[in-house]
Design a protein around this motif. Structure first.
Motif, mmCIF file in Angstrom:
data_model
loop_
_atom_site.group_PDB
_atom_site.id
_atom_site.type_symbol
_atom_site.label_atom_id
_atom_site.label_comp_id
_atom_site.label_asym_id
_atom_site.label_seq_id
_atom_site.Cartn_x
_atom_site.Cartn_y
_atom_site.Cartn_z
ATOM 1 N N THR A 35 55.178 -55.022 7.753
ATOM 2 C CA THR A 35 54.705 -56.155 8.537
ATOM 3 C C THR A 35 54.774 -55.761 10.006
ATOM 4 O OG1 THR A 35 55.450 -57.798 6.923
ATOM 5 C CG2 THR A 35 55.080 -58.560 9.175
ATOM 6 N N TYR A 36 53.628 -55.782 10.666
ATOM 7 C CA TYR A 36 53.514 -55.356 12.057
ATOM 8 C C TYR A 36 53.376 -56.613 12.912
ATOM 9 C CZ TYR A 36 51.848 -52.257 15.880
ATOM 10 O OH TYR A 36 51.695 -51.550 17.061
ATOM 11 N N VAL A 37 54.394 -56.856 13.746
ATOM 12 C CA VAL A 37 54.427 -58.030 14.618
ATOM 13 C C VAL A 37 54.418 -57.533 16.062
ATOM 14 C CG1 VAL A 37 55.679 -60.124 15.261
ATOM 15 C CG2 VAL A 37 55.763 -59.284 12.896
ATOM 16 N N LEU A 38 53.497 -58.056 16.869
ATOM 17 C CA LEU A 38 53.317 -57.487 18.201
ATOM 18 C C LEU A 38 52.969 -58.567 19.214
ATOM 19 C CD1 LEU A 38 53.122 -54.830 19.842
ATOM 20 C CD2 LEU A 38 50.695 -54.751 19.243
ATOM 21 N N GLY A 39 53.670 -58.518 20.345
ATOM 22 C CA GLY A 39 53.293 -59.316 21.505
ATOM 23 C C GLY A 39 52.552 -58.428 22.494
ATOM 24 N N MET A 40 51.575 -58.983 23.174
ATOM 25 C CA MET A 40 50.854 -58.192 24.173
ATOM 26 C C MET A 40 51.849 -57.639 25.191
ATOM 27 S SD MET A 40 47.473 -60.518 24.892
ATOM 28 C CE MET A 40 46.375 -60.985 23.545
ATOM 29 N N TYR A 41 51.818 -56.319 25.363
ATOM 30 C CA TYR A 41 52.832 -55.737 26.246
ATOM 31 C C TYR A 41 52.602 -56.169 27.691
ATOM 32 C CZ TYR A 41 49.611 -51.738 27.253
ATOM 33 O OH TYR A 41 48.569 -50.937 27.626
ATOM 34 N N PRO A 76 57.622 -53.512 18.168
ATOM 35 C CA PRO A 76 57.874 -52.627 19.298
ATOM 36 C C PRO A 76 57.610 -53.300 20.652
ATOM 37 C CG PRO A 76 55.687 -52.232 18.460
ATOM 38 C CD PRO A 76 56.244 -53.403 17.683
ATOM 39 N N MET A 77 57.958 -52.586 21.689
ATOM 40 C CA MET A 77 57.690 -53.052 23.047
ATOM 41 C C MET A 77 57.316 -51.861 23.910
ATOM 42 S SD MET A 77 57.272 -55.142 25.452
ATOM 43 C CE MET A 77 57.465 -56.611 24.451
ATOM 44 N N GLY A 78 56.451 -52.112 24.888
ATOM 45 C CA GLY A 78 56.034 -51.076 25.823
ATOM 46 C C GLY A 78 55.573 -51.698 27.116
ATOM 47 N N TRP A 79 54.920 -50.888 27.941
ATOM 48 C CA TRP A 79 54.615 -51.326 29.298
ATOM 49 C C TRP A 79 53.193 -50.957 29.694
ATOM 50 C CZ3 TRP A 79 58.488 -54.344 30.640
ATOM 51 C CH2 TRP A 79 59.723 -54.120 30.023
ATOM 52 N N ASP A 80 52.448 -51.949 30.125
ATOM 53 C CA ASP A 80 51.093 -51.771 30.641
ATOM 54 C C ASP A 80 51.234 -51.356 32.105
ATOM 55 O OD1 ASP A 80 48.387 -51.820 30.878
ATOM 56 O OD2 ASP A 80 48.185 -54.003 30.837
ATOM 57 N N ALA A 81 51.619 -50.078 32.316
ATOM 58 C CA ALA A 81 52.298 -49.687 33.550
ATOM 59 C C ALA A 81 51.392 -49.233 34.678
ATOM 60 C CB ALA A 81 53.314 -48.586 33.235
ATOM 61 N N PHE A 117 65.924 -60.023 22.312
ATOM 62 C CA PHE A 117 64.708 -59.634 21.606
ATOM 63 C C PHE A 117 64.965 -58.380 20.785
ATOM 64 C CE2 PHE A 117 62.349 -61.638 25.406
ATOM 65 C CZ PHE A 117 62.375 -62.893 24.798
ATOM 66 N N GLY A 118 64.606 -58.445 19.500
ATOM 67 C CA GLY A 118 64.936 -57.380 18.568
ATOM 68 C C GLY A 118 63.850 -56.327 18.472
ATOM 69 N N TYR A 119 63.733 -55.473 19.495
ATOM 70 C CA TYR A 119 62.716 -54.433 19.506
ATOM 71 C C TYR A 119 63.276 -53.116 19.009
ATOM 72 C CZ TYR A 119 60.183 -57.639 22.574
ATOM 73 O OH TYR A 119 59.545 -58.721 23.102
ATOM 74 N N ASP A 120 62.388 -52.329 18.425
ATOM 75 C CA ASP A 120 62.710 -50.938 18.114
ATOM 76 C C ASP A 120 62.404 -50.127 19.373
ATOM 77 O OD1 ASP A 120 63.001 -48.368 17.249
ATOM 78 O OD2 ASP A 120 61.670 -48.550 15.507
ATOM 79 N N TRP A 121 63.405 -49.984 20.239
ATOM 80 C CA TRP A 121 63.183 -49.354 21.537
ATOM 81 C C TRP A 121 62.888 -47.861 21.409
ATOM 82 C CZ3 TRP A 121 61.937 -51.915 25.689
ATOM 83 C CH2 TRP A 121 62.357 -53.237 25.843
ATOM 84 N N GLU A 122 63.133 -47.270 20.233
ATOM 85 C CA GLU A 122 62.776 -45.866 20.046
ATOM 86 C C GLU A 122 61.252 -45.677 20.069
ATOM 87 O OE1 GLU A 122 64.530 -44.301 16.524
ATOM 88 O OE2 GLU A 122 66.593 -44.651 17.206
#
Length: 882
Positions: A35-41, A76-81, A117-122
């Motif tokens: 199950t892939y759950v994603l918020g817009m980074y 996951p989480m990331g950055w629109d940097a 927030f429970g992200y897989d920071w790896e």
């Protein structure tokens, strides 16, 4: 725990450390139920705002919910940097965008962790790092290989403040302002790189119908942006210039064309501007495509109507756009509002050629077009041999009958110009050679990394002379690098694929893993991205499916566009000074309070007002819940397993079933309301009597697990207090086999009965009821109700009297039949008599607690006729002894 509330800071630190130690949020390597759950980074602006908190609490809650169901979850989480704000901030502070960006990322990461927030920071991705943006460059080269990249001169939107090109989507409002700085946008002609999204226009449009998990409003916005129109292309002969192609969706109105119009930048218009001062002045000084009224200038040319042979005047008009249709059109003032307004302004003929569909046997009558055009389809008039045909038939025959005409389709969608004249973006991997022209940088030489930042006006890459100078990959001669960087929407058009294999060094994503995880099961983000980001992501996904072995052609199966968090009806913004700091809320009330309040305040897709009182109430609720669990853990009650316990058990099951369904639908506010109602029931239970320990503990355990996705820290504490095994984040979701329709009927019965008693007590002025009887309706009334619901007979009473056991009741049956007839449209089934009696008996304690009087549930066989007259299915009669 302090008098004001519980020690949320200690609780949060303890359980965040426990999650890290247990590696709870690490995505499994081998997955069975992905199950892939994603918020817009987010863009790393420096601090989280409440919009971030709402977005990421939604995804975190859903990810936790699915994890408790046993799913393998990627969250996951990331950055629109990349982006201009960092570049501008660096210029203002005399630093560089990279340092500014990574400082912001560090701050926001700390805040996200504080929120739990429970992200897989790896799997974190940061788009401004070379190990990410090299794949932007690789994808650009692949698109080029497949013929999906083009370089050409184009009129572009230019922001003079940002000194960069903007996509159409980045120009906002009627005033045409830059979406970043609100500066009026200008038009310039520059050589630009384009991604040919129009090659996928038909599929992008037609596949929208299959996006059933997307909001209808977003799907319609995408349809409108693509803007496909079917029509006819045909030639009008212009003297001295030959045939000029025009596009129309209404060739059936061609007999009403009274002038021909050219865009100001049409080649003929530009040629005329060199010879005719009036045309030059209009084209260069007066034309305003976004003006309130259409404007134009007459030329000395005429165009020949290919059907009538009539010569009509040619105008250069600013309501004709070169990038819509062909930049030339036949104008029919009688049947187009814009043409009508222009014709009135210029004193041109307005001729009706379409009439409304007449009644059978009547002649079509010309519409009144003096004040406004008639724009509907109808029947042709004043149209020669085509008169009398309906519009659709006429369009077909005219297209067939005109030599130059052919069916065509046009789009509002334009190819995606990705060139940006700025530093902080992905360098476009192209070298310009005098002999070879533009040459792609070889894959082995990627990434083309950004040079050191130079604080200068305009594009800093133009000033990076040493970086610009290179050699041609094809011939080895001296050459220069492309100094434009990519639109940052390129970064976000595929980032969701990078999350599945963020450390992969030889490809942008692992194909096999991507095919396992994609499409994203639940995507959450703001409605402001309904067009640009989502459309570009869909485009990239389709290209990658065609050329890189991706098995899915759509990136996001389900989409939730979360509503805004407002203050006193206005969107929070720094400029308005109405920003509520998430950090302050966390410090004062705790992350769980912020999360729970923001999720219970409204449905996720609805805007709501921030309320300090609501935050305080939420904190008080969590504090009371903690007290309830601590009191139970300290000394378990020893009450009986009686009717009251049976009622509470039923409410526990009902809450689990209903709340679970609401979690599935992402209507968290309803799930939380159900859970809070159960807490209220448990408190009433313990206040009224000594609870049955097993029932009470089961209720508390259900509450803790139902709240765990939204208030994860405190529920870990309470789960531990209750002796739960391991972590609640990894616990099984509670289950209950319940008929939700039965539950709704039971709850409605109990609440209606309590409300009826309140009304009687108030109206009769009964201050101290001595006893309350609740009288169940006789069984024949339940039968009559069922017959009335299922019957389509006009004479309901007659049908009821056709049943002997109802007929023999006599006048009472006739009276009840009249009541049913009057309410026929609103009738609904209730519980059967036995279930109704059982439900009221199990809930009698609630009535006794409220009115401090004994309650007796009485069957119809024990009541007199006068009382039974008032008893109906789902609405028992009430007798109060005062």
């Amino acid at each position: 725990m302090s008098d004001a509330g519980y020690d949320h800071a200690t609780v949060e630190r303890r359980w965040q450390a426990a999650w890290d130690e247990a590696d709870v949020y690490r995505t499994p390597d081998d997955v069975e139920d992905p199950t892939y759950v994603l918020g817009m980074y987010p863009y790393p602006s420096g601090k989280l705002h409440m919009g971030h908190v709402r977005n990421y609490t939604i995804t975190d809650a859903y990810a936790r919910y699915r994890r408790m169901h046993g799913d393998d979850v990627l969250h996951p989480m990331g950055w629109d940097a990349f982006g201009l704000p960092a570049e501008n901030a660096a210029k203002e502070r005399d630093t560089n965008p990279r340092d500014w960006t990574f400082d912001c990322i560090e701050t926001m990461t700390d805040q996200m962790e504080a929120m739990g927030f429970g992200y897989d920071w790896e799997r974190e991705v940061t788009t401004c790092t070379p190990d990410y943006y090299q794949w932007n460059q690789w994808l650009f080269s692949r698109f080029h290989e497949e013929g999906l990249v083009e370089r050409r001169d184009a009129d572009v939107n230019w922001c003079p403040h940002c000194e960069t090109v903007l996509a159409d989507e980045q120009v906002e409002g009627e005033a045409e302002l830059c979406w970043r700085c609100d500066t009026p946008v200008e038009q310039r002609e520059l050589e630009q790189w384009f991604l040919k999204i129009t090659e996928y226009a038909d599929e992008l449009l037609e596949a929208i119908d299959d996006l059933e998990g997307w909001p209808n409003s977003v799907r319609q916005m995408q349809r409108n942006w693509i803007g496909r129109q079917f029509g006819t292309e045909l030639d009008f002969e212009i003297e001295g210039h030959g045939p000029v192609e025009a596009f129309t969706t209404r060739v059936d109105t061609i007999y009403g064309a009274t002038f021909f119009a050219l865009a100001p930048d049409h080649p003929i218009s530009e040629e005329l501007a060199e010879e005719d001062e009036d045309v030059r002045r209009f084209v260069e000084e007066e034309a305003d495509p976004d003006g309130d009224e259409p404007n134009g200038v007459e030329t000395d040319l005429t165009a020949t109507n290919p059907v009538t042979g009539e010569e009509i005047p040619v105008y250069v008009a600013d309501f004709v756009l070169s990038d819509v249709g062909t930049g030339a059109l036949m104008a029919v003032p009688g049947h187009d509002e814009r043409d009508h307004a222009f014709a009135e302004k210029k004193g041109l003929d307005i001729v009706p050629v379409i009439a409304p569909e007449p009644e059978d046997g009547e002649e079509p009558e010309a519409p009144d077009i003096e004040e406004a055009a008639f724009t509907e389809d109808g029947v042709l008039i004043n149209s020669g041999e085509y008169s009398g045909l309906d519009s659709e038939t006429a369009r077909e025959r005219l297209t067939e009958g005109i030599d130059s005409a052919e069916e065509a389709k046009q789009y509002q969608l334009r190819d995606w110009g990705i060139s940006r004249q700025r530093y902080w973006g992905t360098p476009i991997p192209v070298v310009h050679c005098d002999d070879c022209g533009p040459v792609m940088v070889p894959e082995d030489d990627l990434p083309v990394e950004l040079p050191e930042f130079i604080n200068t006006t305009g594009n800093p890459l133009d000033a990076a002379e040493e970086w610009k100078q290179t050699s041609c990959p094809e011939c080895g001669a001296d050459a220069t690098r492309e100094t434009d960087t990519m639109d940052t929407f390129v970064d976000s058009s595929w980032y969701f694929l990078r999350y599945v294999s963020p450390d992969l060094v030889d490809a942008p994503f692992d194909r096999e893993q991507a095919n396992d995880w994609m499409p994203v099961d639940q995507y959450v983000g703001g409605i402001e991205h309904a067009v640009m980001h989502l459309l570009y992501s869909r485009f990239f996904t389709k290209v990658l499916a065609d050329h890189e072995g991706l098995e899915h052609r759509e990136p996001f199966e389900n989409l939730l566009a979360q509503g805004m968090v407002q203050l006193e009806g206005e969107k929070m913004s720094k400029s308005k000074g109405n920003v509520v700091s998430p950090q302050r809320i966390v410090e004062e009330y705790g992350a769980d309070t912020a999360r729970l309040f923001i999720m219970q305040a409204a449905q996720p897709d609805t805007a709501f007002d921030w309320s300090e009182e609501g935050v305080q109430s939420t904190y008080a609720f969590l504090t009371r819940l903690k007290e309830m669990v601590e009191e139970f853990a300290a000394e378990a009650p020893e009450g009986d397993d009686d009717a009251i316990a049976s009622y509470v058990d039923a409410e526990i099951d009902a809450t689990i079933a209903i709340a679970s369904g609401e979690y599935d639908d992402l209507t968290f506010n309803k799930a939380l309301r159900e859970t809070q109602d159960l807490v209220r029931t448990l408190r009433q239970y313990s206040d009224y009597t000594e609870p049955h320990a097993e029932t009470y503990e089961r209720g508390l355990s259900a509450v803790v697990r139902l709240l765990a996705p939204v208030a994860p820290h405190l529920t870990e504490e309470l789960y531990d207090e209750l002796g739960g095994d391991g972590l609640v984040a990894e616990a099984a979701w509670p289950t209950a086999e319940v008929d939700r329709d039965h539950v709704a009927k039971r709850r409605r019965l109990v609440e209606n009965t309590r409300e009826d008693i309140r009304d009687i007590v108030e109206v009769a002025g009964i201050e101290d009821p001595k006893a309350i009887d609740v009288v169940i309706a006789p069984e024949w009334k339940y039968d009559a109700l069922e017959i009335a619901i299922e019957s389509d007979a006009d004479n309901l009473i007659g049908e009821l009297m056709g049943h002997a056991h109802i007929r023999e009741v006599g006048d009472a049956a006739a009276d009840y039949g009249q009541d049913l007839q009057a309410e026929r449209e609103a009738l609904s089934m209730t519980l059967d008599p036995d279930d109704e009696r059982a439900a009221l008996e199990s809930a009698a304690w609630l009535i006794e607690r409220e009115f401090e009087a004994p309650v007796r549930v009485v069957g119809s066989e024990e009541a007199d006729d006068a009382t039974l007259k008032n008893a109906e299915p789902g609405r028992p009669a009430i007798e109060i002894d005062d």
